[in-house]
Motif scaffolding. Structure first.
Motif, mmCIF file in Angstrom:
data_model
loop_
_atom_site.group_PDB
_atom_site.id
_atom_site.type_symbol
_atom_site.label_atom_id
_atom_site.label_comp_id
_atom_site.label_asym_id
_atom_site.label_seq_id
_atom_site.Cartn_x
_atom_site.Cartn_y
_atom_site.Cartn_z
ATOM 1 N N ASP A 103 0.834 -1.214 0.000
ATOM 2 C CA ASP A 103 0.000 0.000 0.000
ATOM 3 C C ASP A 103 0.863 1.257 0.000
ATOM 4 O O ASP A 103 0.582 2.213 -0.734
ATOM 5 C CB ASP A 103 -0.939 0.018 1.206
ATOM 6 N N ALA A 104 1.905 1.263 0.824
ATOM 7 C CA ALA A 104 2.791 2.436 0.904
ATOM 8 C C ALA A 104 3.500 2.674 -0.428
ATOM 9 O O ALA A 104 3.602 3.827 -0.888
ATOM 10 C CB ALA A 104 3.802 2.249 2.032
ATOM 11 N N LEU A 105 3.985 1.611 -1.050
ATOM 12 C CA LEU A 105 4.667 1.765 -2.334
ATOM 13 C C LEU A 105 3.695 2.206 -3.435
ATOM 14 O O LEU A 105 4.052 3.031 -4.278
ATOM 15 C CB LEU A 105 5.376 0.468 -2.726
ATOM 16 N N ASP A 106 2.465 1.671 -3.410
ATOM 17 C CA ASP A 106 1.453 2.093 -4.390
ATOM 18 C C ASP A 106 1.128 3.578 -4.228
ATOM 19 O O ASP A 106 1.010 4.312 -5.214
ATOM 20 C CB ASP A 106 0.170 1.262 -4.244
ATOM 21 N N ARG A 107 0.995 4.044 -2.971
ATOM 22 C CA ARG A 107 0.733 5.476 -2.725
ATOM 23 C C ARG A 107 1.891 6.326 -3.219
ATOM 24 O O ARG A 107 1.693 7.376 -3.833
ATOM 25 C CB ARG A 107 0.480 5.730 -1.235
ATOM 26 N N ALA A 108 3.112 5.869 -2.951
ATOM 27 C CA ALA A 108 4.297 6.615 -3.395
ATOM 28 C C ALA A 108 4.334 6.701 -4.918
ATOM 29 O O ALA A 108 4.643 7.763 -5.472
ATOM 30 C CB ALA A 108 5.568 5.964 -2.855
ATOM 31 N N ASP A 109 4.020 5.588 -5.605
ATOM 32 C CA ASP A 109 3.978 5.597 -7.076
ATOM 33 C C ASP A 109 2.926 6.569 -7.583
ATOM 34 O O ASP A 109 3.162 7.341 -8.511
ATOM 35 C CB ASP A 109 3.684 4.192 -7.628
ATOM 36 N N ARG A 110 1.748 6.524 -6.984
ATOM 37 C CA ARG A 110 0.657 7.415 -7.394
ATOM 38 C C ARG A 110 1.045 8.878 -7.163
ATOM 39 O O ARG A 110 0.861 9.727 -8.034
ATOM 40 C CB ARG A 110 -0.626 7.069 -6.631
ATOM 41 N N ASP A 111 1.611 9.166 -5.997
ATOM 42 C CA ASP A 111 2.036 10.536 -5.692
ATOM 43 C C ASP A 111 3.097 11.017 -6.671
ATOM 44 O O ASP A 111 3.065 12.160 -7.129
ATOM 45 C CB ASP A 111 2.557 10.633 -4.257
ATOM 46 N N ARG A 112 4.049 10.123 -7.006
ATOM 47 C CA ARG A 112 5.106 10.485 -7.955
ATOM 48 C C ARG A 112 4.506 10.800 -9.318
ATOM 49 O O ARG A 112 4.874 11.782 -9.965
ATOM 50 C CB ARG A 112 6.123 9.337 -8.075
#
Length: 131
Positions: free
Chosen positions: A45-54
């Motif tokens: 979840d954290a990595l998916d959020r980081a990808d989306r934010d990027r």
């Protein structure tokens, strides 16, 4: 949903700060997962959020006019919320004042009615005449 990790999957040893293991355990119990599955899901979840934010940051970096529109829209939304909150608060305080005045007026009327009724009862009881 995080990818399924089995016995043959990659392993990575992590040292946890005090209290984090207990938090993971509670979260896993709450979600009905194993502690391992809970950690894998949290990382995913954290990595998916980081990808989306990027991706969002990259989009606005490539489209500065959209960024300016977004900032202007956000400023208008904030101004609208602030103005409406202030009006709501003022209206609420005004409503409270009006309600308190109505209650006080009703109580005064009831007291006057009670005094008049008691006065009449006293005159009747003691046989006093109206003046």
């Amino acid at each position: 949903m995080a990818p399924k990790a089995g016995r043959g999957s990659d392993q990575f040893v992590v040292r946890l700060p005090d209290g984090l293991r207990e938090r993971i355990k509670e979260a896993a119990e709450h979600s009905g997962r194993s502690m391992n599955a809970e950690v894998v899901q949290a990382i995913t979840d954290a990595l998916d959020r980081a990808d989306r934010d990027r991706k969002i940051v990259e989009f606005y970096a490539k489209n500065p006019e959209r960024s300016e529109k977004l900032e202007a829209s956000e400023a208008r939304r904030k101004e609208f919320e602030d103005r409406n909150f202030d009006n709501l608060r003022i209206r609420s305080l005004s409503d409270i004042d009006q309600l308190a005045s109505r209650v006080a007026h009703t109580i005064r009327l009831k007291l006057v009615e009670d005094i008049v009724a008691l006065s009449r009862a006293r005159k009747i009881q003691f046989g006093e005449d109206d003046e």
